[in-house]
Design an enzyme around this catalytic site. Structure first.
Site, PDB file in Angstrom:
ATOM      1  N   HIS A   1      -2.745  10.151  -1.960  1.00  0.00           N
ATOM      2  CA  HIS A   1      -4.062  10.604  -2.431  1.00  0.00           C
ATOM      3  C   HIS A   1      -4.844  11.277  -1.290  1.00  0.00           C
ATOM      4  O   HIS A   1      -5.495  12.307  -1.486  1.00  0.00           O
ATOM      5  CB  HIS A   1      -4.891   9.416  -2.939  1.00  0.00           C
ATOM      6  CG  HIS A   1      -4.291   8.682  -4.107  1.00  0.00           C
ATOM      7  ND1 HIS A   1      -3.779   7.413  -4.001  1.00  0.00           N
ATOM      8  CD2 HIS A   1      -4.140   9.033  -5.403  1.00  0.00           C
ATOM      9  CE1 HIS A   1      -3.338   7.015  -5.194  1.00  0.00           C
ATOM     10  NE2 HIS A   1      -3.540   7.972  -6.061  1.00  0.00           N
TER      11      HIS A   1
ATOM     12  N   SER B   1       3.144   5.223  -4.034  1.00  0.00           N
ATOM     13  CA  SER B   1       2.622   5.025  -5.383  1.00  0.00           C
ATOM     14  C   SER B   1       1.777   3.769  -5.387  1.00  0.00           C
ATOM     15  O   SER B   1       2.098   2.788  -4.708  1.00  0.00           O
ATOM     16  CB  SER B   1       3.788   4.868  -6.369  1.00  0.00           C
ATOM     17  OG  SER B   1       3.311   4.335  -7.593  1.00  0.00           O
TER      18      SER B   1
HETATM   19  P1  AMP Z   1      -2.751   8.488  -9.558  1.00  0.00           P
HETATM   20  O1  AMP Z   1      -3.870   7.778  -8.895  1.00  0.00           O
HETATM   21  O2  AMP Z   1      -1.429   7.786  -9.425  1.00  0.00           O
HETATM   22  O3  AMP Z   1      -3.052   8.930 -10.960  1.00  0.00           O
HETATM   23  O4  AMP Z   1      -2.538   9.827  -8.736  1.00  0.00           O
HETATM   24  C1  AMP Z   1      -3.597  10.726  -8.511  1.00  0.00           C
HETATM   25  C2  AMP Z   1      -3.049  11.988  -7.911  1.00  0.00           C
HETATM   26  O5  AMP Z   1      -2.380  11.692  -6.685  1.00  0.00           O
HETATM   27  C3  AMP Z   1      -2.007  12.690  -8.809  1.00  0.00           C
HETATM   28  O6  AMP Z   1      -2.176  14.089  -8.710  1.00  0.00           O
HETATM   29  C4  AMP Z   1      -0.707  12.267  -8.184  1.00  0.00           C
HETATM   30  O7  AMP Z   1       0.352  13.169  -8.414  1.00  0.00           O
HETATM   31  C5  AMP Z   1      -1.087  12.231  -6.712  1.00  0.00           C
HETATM   32  N1  AMP Z   1      -0.143  11.392  -5.969  1.00  0.00           N
HETATM   33  C6  AMP Z   1       0.196  10.112  -6.228  1.00  0.00           C
HETATM   34  N2  AMP Z   1       1.140   9.682  -5.361  1.00  0.00           N
HETATM   35  C7  AMP Z   1       1.404  10.720  -4.541  1.00  0.00           C
HETATM   36  C8  AMP Z   1       2.308  10.922  -3.447  1.00  0.00           C
HETATM   37  N3  AMP Z   1       3.111   9.964  -3.009  1.00  0.00           N
HETATM   38  N4  AMP Z   1       2.307  12.129  -2.840  1.00  0.00           N
HETATM   39  C9  AMP Z   1       1.501  13.134  -3.282  1.00  0.00           C
HETATM   40  N5  AMP Z   1       0.639  13.005  -4.302  1.00  0.00           N
HETATM   41  C10 AMP Z   1       0.593  11.825  -4.932  1.00  0.00           C
END
Ligand code: AMP
Length: 277
Positions: free
Chosen positions: A34, A182
């Protein structure tokens, strides 16, 4: 840094602060992935806004909505030093008031892969992202390649609905050993955490095969599956080699191909991907 919870406050900030406005939507429990999106936004935009909202409509009834990790004070402590101007942290009632009954749905692109294994997931994602775009009205938004299908579905939504917002893809950020970062990684016990390395290893194998000249998509799928199946804690949901743009499964690899997978370790479902080009 201002933290706002109502739409009226968000509207005031979006009108007051300098443009271009960069926006990073998240579900919180932030990590370096993030923050990489936030830093990219900071480089390219005068103002950066982050949203933190665990969106109930993108979780299936059997999924981990209630258990999804949350820690707002920790998240705010992480984004403040990155120069974020404001954080939008609405309640479920603010985003979905009684009677809300309009949905945004992207066609074919949202059907396979995650769409097939998580019915209704992308309808929830595109609806909440469309709402967030309408509330925040950003110039540019930043999405991780980690969620490869989500990125493509949102790009399609923004194009088809003439939203006039740049969708900027950001490469996947990994732990030192290769596991894609993640929020869900915290669910893994130590054995599962070790086992989960087979995901990245299998994607590296796909890349090696491709570089060695393999263009038979099924041969790549088979070898990726075999590598993962050698790990007793891993349970495959899908292994896909698809057209990088349309996400249709390939027989032969001609242009760029997306290798993507979803694998369960105990109760934890992980996804990862790599593009062959
Ligand atoms: P989330 O909080 O999991 O919904 O993710 C929010 C944003 O962060 C989304 O655009 C995801 O694709 C991005 N994101 C999550 N994990 C990663 C990662 N390891 N590398 C790059 N972007 C990420």
């Amino acid at each position: 840094m201002q933290v706002v919870t109502t739409i009226a406050e968000a509207v005031r900030l979006r009108q007051q602060l300098p443009r271009p406005l960069g926006f990073v939507p998240t579900m919180g429990y932030l990590h370096e992935g993030h923050l990489t999106l936030v830093r990219r936004a900071r480089q390219e935009c005068a103002t950066v806004a982050v949203s933190i909202f665990v969106n109930p409509t993108q979780f299936g009834p059997q999924e981990d909505l209630a258990a999804y990790p949350r820690d707002l004070p920790r998240d705010l402590g992480m984004v403040e030093p990155e120069g974020v101007a404001w954080v939008f942290n609405p309640s479920v009632e603010v985003m979905y008031p009684q009677g809300a009954n309009t949905w945004v749905e992207v066609g074919a692109l949202s059907q396979p892969l995650e769409g097939a294994h998580r019915p209704g997931h992308f309808r929830g994602v595109t609806t909440v992202v469309a709402k967030l775009f309408n509330i925040v009205r950003p110039d540019r938004t930043y999405f991780g390649e980690k969620d490869a299908q989500q990125l493509r579905v949102i790009r399609k939504m923004a194009y088809d609905l003439n939203m006039g917002i740049d969708i900027v893809p950001v490469p996947t950020v990994r732990e030192r050993d290769g596991l894609a970062m993640s929020s869900r990684n915290v669910y893994l016990n130590p054995e599962e955490r070790k086992a989960a390395l087979c995901l990245y290893r299998s994607l590296q194998l796909a890349q090696r095969l491709y570089r060695a000249g393999e263009r038979d998509a099924e041969a790549i799928r088979r070898q990726v599956r075999e590598l993962i199946q050698a790990e007793p804690l891993a349970h495959i949901e899908y292994v896909s080699v698809a057209d990088d743009e349309t996400l249709e499964e390939l027989a032969a690899i001609g242009g760029p191909a997306l290798v993507s997978l979803a694998v369960r370790f105990g109760r934890t479902r992980l996804i990862d991907n790599v593009t062959l080009r």
